[in-house]
Motif scaffolding. Structure first.
Motif, short mmCIF file in Angstrom:
data_model
loop_
_atom_site.label_atom_id
_atom_site.label_comp_id
_atom_site.label_asym_id
_atom_site.label_seq_id
_atom_site.Cartn_x
_atom_site.Cartn_y
_atom_site.Cartn_z
N LEU A 63 0.83 -1.21 0.00
CA LEU A 63 0.00 0.00 0.00
C LEU A 63 0.86 1.26 0.00
O LEU A 63 0.56 2.23 -0.71
CB LEU A 63 -0.95 0.00 1.20
N LEU A 64 1.94 1.27 0.77
CA LEU A 64 2.84 2.43 0.77
C LEU A 64 3.51 2.62 -0.59
O LEU A 64 3.60 3.75 -1.09
CB LEU A 64 3.91 2.27 1.84
N ALA A 65 3.97 1.54 -1.19
CA ALA A 65 4.61 1.63 -2.51
C ALA A 65 3.62 2.13 -3.56
O ALA A 65 3.96 2.94 -4.41
CB ALA A 65 5.18 0.28 -2.91
N ALA A 66 2.38 1.65 -3.47
CA ALA A 66 1.36 2.08 -4.43
C ALA A 66 1.11 3.57 -4.31
O ALA A 66 1.00 4.28 -5.32
CB ALA A 66 0.07 1.31 -4.19
N GLY A 67 1.03 4.06 -3.08
CA GLY A 67 0.85 5.51 -2.89
C GLY A 67 2.00 6.30 -3.44
O GLY A 67 1.81 7.35 -4.07
N GLY A 68 3.22 5.82 -3.25
CA GLY A 68 4.39 6.51 -3.78
C GLY A 68 4.40 6.54 -5.30
O GLY A 68 4.69 7.57 -5.91
N VAL A 69 4.09 5.42 -5.90
CA VAL A 69 4.07 5.35 -7.37
C VAL A 69 2.99 6.28 -7.93
O VAL A 69 3.21 6.99 -8.91
CB VAL A 69 3.86 3.89 -7.85
N MET A 70 1.82 6.28 -7.32
CA MET A 70 0.73 7.15 -7.79
C MET A 70 1.12 8.62 -7.65
O MET A 70 0.82 9.44 -8.52
CB MET A 70 -0.55 6.86 -7.02
N ALA A 71 1.80 8.96 -6.56
CA ALA A 71 2.24 10.35 -6.36
C ALA A 71 3.26 10.75 -7.42
O ALA A 71 3.21 11.86 -7.98
CB ALA A 71 2.83 10.53 -4.96
#
Length: 154
Positions: A63-71
């Protein structure tokens, strides 16, 4: 039924719905939004599968990686949008006066075309950027030559 299993079923249903929308949309903006939504659903499905397998730390990292990639993607798209804007128009260039052109080449009023070319050749050989001069000086010397030659040819 565990919460992870229920989340996985909801994620699969959401992914199917988004894929259906993605194939039905004709507009480019809606296509981009649907693709972003599909990425979110896939990441959530992966997290749900990890939660169902009781791999809590790994699900949290996904979930953290997904948020970073989306940002990062949002930032990149915003910057790409800035590049699509037309450049700001430059102010009109100042026209060189005859006195200034003569001064740059070290000539007196009434100089012939040959004198202008000779003075230009002498200065540019000393102040060319390849010889240690600057682009600005070379541009000024060329501008002075062009200005004076155009005055003579008229």
């Amino acid at each position: 039924m565990s919460i992870g299993f229920l989340a996985l079923i909801i994620a699969i249903a959401g992914a199917g719905w988004l894929l259906f929308r993605l194939t039905r949309n004709e507009s480019e903006g809606a296509d981009k939004r649907a693709m972003t939504g599909l990425k979110v659903v896939v990441w959530l499905a992966l997290s749900a599968a990890l939660l169902a397998a009781k791999l809590w730390p790994l699900a949290f990292m996904v979930l953290l990686a997904a948020g970073g990639v989306m940002a990062i993607e949002a930032w990149r798209d915003a910057k790409a949008g800035d590049l699509d804007e037309p450049p700001v128009a430059k102010p009109p260039a100042r026209v060189m006066s005859e006195d200034e052109a003569l001064s740059v080449l070290g000539l007196d009023a009434g100089a012939s075309a040959d004198e202008i070319r000779g003075a230009h050749r002498k200065l540019i050989s000393q102040l060319h950027p390849d010889k240690g001069g600057t682009d600005y000086l070379a541009a000024k010397i060329n501008e002075a030559r062009d200005f004076l030659i155009s005055r003579i040819e008229r």
